[in-house]
Design an enzyme around this catalytic site. Structure first.
Site, PDB file in Angstrom:
ATOM      1  CB  THR B  22      -0.918  -0.012   1.245  1.00 18.22           C
ATOM      2  OG1 THR B  22      -1.896  -1.039   1.056  1.00 18.22           O
ATOM      3  CG2 THR B  22      -1.619   1.304   1.451  1.00 18.22           C
ATOM      4  CB  SER B  65       1.701  -7.765   1.255  1.00 19.31           C
ATOM      5  OG  SER B  65       0.584  -7.655   2.089  1.00 19.31           O
ATOM      6  CB  THR B  98       0.009  -3.836   6.468  1.00 14.31           C
ATOM      7  OG1 THR B  98      -1.230  -3.594   5.781  1.00 14.31           O
ATOM      8  CG2 THR B  98       0.818  -2.555   6.539  1.00 14.31           C
ATOM      9  CG  ASP B  99      -3.601  -7.096   3.694  1.00 12.04           C
ATOM     10  OD1 ASP B  99      -4.247  -6.906   4.741  1.00 12.04           O
ATOM     11  OD2 ASP B  99      -3.857  -6.520   2.630  1.00 12.04           O
TER      12      ASP B  99
END
Lengths: 180, 180, 180, 180
Positions: B22, B65, B98-99
């Protein structure tokens, strides 16, 4: 994060003592000059995203650091001592003009001895309210450093933490640096 | 700083491995969507003021991610190992969506064992190129943390450093947090 | 737009005479003051999206308008006349400090008589390089007005166009206004 | 301005009909997508400095213009007619997605016939809430043009005003242009 997981959400508690300095200067359209009439640290902190950090701002003064007198410096030291004596704070951050930041850092170091938590003094070379400012970066990094540094008095600027006794302003490169 | 004073200007050398996420998404006016077609970490770093930090960017991939495969994750680990084996680096920073950041953090922790320097993985909840982004803050704080943390693999976001084995995404509060 | 359609892409040609003023002030971290040492109109124009407007900047001086002498004002008039005599320009825009903008507007009005194209003089109450500036807005609106106004000398600020003979600075509301 | 001078401070009254479009898209960190869930025109207008312009916002819908149906378009026309019939408005501005802006402009032109005031339809190629947006520029220029244009329906974008019947989206150069 799965709903059943237990996570650590205990906040990190910071008191920020604001004293003025370049970081807080803003443009006064009536005079056409920069001024310290309007506090800006509050708005700067709102622009940061730190859900588990709690910052309480205490305003001591709003002065260019060249105008900070011995009495002012003593007032900063007393305020820092008062915050530390109350306990319940995980770190202390002080915003200050850079011209005499080193003197205040030394005064804090001498007076506080071995504080139980990190004491971080920071500022900026360009006001928060002007283009290309380093203010938000320095506050973000000071808060990060305040969480990671050992107890004691440190200056933080431009991605670097410097012991209070060694910090010096580098007028040529416009940063804080450390005596060798 | 007086002209005769000797100061410590030895740079702090960082390699930054960029993988997408992101933090690097930007608006594509032709499609009307966010895309990873244009690298943005370079511009973000130029906006920071860190005269004695030297960052060399290595681009590995530009992926959301959720799209990072096991092979991609292995490629990130290999790249990190290669940088660390070359030596002459004071810290390694990795930007990542971040996932699945937590999975890559664990993979790095397992593979690197005891790296000689801090390895910091970070990202953002809002792209650098959108309003109210946390990207510049996170990169600034990751670089600060990379200078202060002990060797090992850490996630850094929103003013907090978390051990690789404990990091987890908090989808409710939109941050990274630590398992209790 | 279908590929076969014919569209009107003839550019609108503007000359912009830059003279300084608050709009161009920027922070000098060495002096801690605002200065006119660095031109900023160029960067401001790059931030605007006007694919069929062509702006050529001519720098005449970089002065606070309180420091503009009669000779300076005459130089601005001569430069405007020279641009208009060359022809091939669809409008002339002049950036100027607001304190004596009205005097220069009148001088232009008297000297140019009935110019064949719109002549628009503008400025800002807050420098382009400080927070919450009105500079980009004023330049954008001056360029829009320069395309729509009748030939003659006009001041444009804060969404309003004012005839040269009527313009006056409103120090209370910090804008330009018109004598009733 | 001397205290005794009489100045013209009669406000210019605008109604702005908001319909959505790219200009209003903002990043939703939960979905990782751009969305129209949060109105942004209000904040954009607050960022402009127009002390004698009064803008009242009426929200009609929040739609990507590709999703605007015939019924939606009719609702926009009705709303415009209602504002104009009430009188006491000096101009009408409509914010709209660019993909079908030309269709709505024609529908307004056909339905309104000869409106007594300028009706200006505008939008943006990049959302207000992403970097390098043209949104604030376009709103500033639409409001300037609304003050200077003759009564009738006009599209305004990127420093150019185009008659409603001639406006067409230029997908290659990402702007609105005019049929030759």
């Amino acid at each position: 994060m799965k709903a059943t997981e237990s996570v650590d959400r205990s906040p990190f508690n910071v008191v920020l003592l604001a004293t003025g300095g370049t970081i807080e200067k803003s443009y006064d359209p009536h005079s056409g000059q920069l001024s310290l009439a309007v506090p800006v640290i509050e708005g700067l902190l709102e622009s940061l995203d730190m859900p588990d950090v709690s910052v309480r701002i205490e305003r001591l003064m709003a002065k260019d650091s060249l105008d900070i007198t011995d009495a002012d410096r003593q007032a900063i030291v007393y305020a820092a001592q008062a915050v530390l004596e109350q306990g319940r704070v995980d770190a202390l951050v002080i915003t200050h003009g850079t011209d005499t930041l080193a003197e205040t850092a030394v005064a804090l170091h001498v007076a506080l001895g071995s504080p139980g938590v990190p004491v971080v003094i920071t500022g900026a070379m360009r006001p928060y309210r002007v283009a290309a400012s380093d203010a938000a970066q320095n506050i973000a990094q000071a808060l990060m450093a305040a969480r990671l540094l050992a107890p004691g008095v440190h200056a933080v600027m431009h991605g670097r933490a410097i012991d209070a006794e060694r910090v010096v302003k580098d007028y040529e490169r416009l940063t804080l640096t450390a005596r060798a």
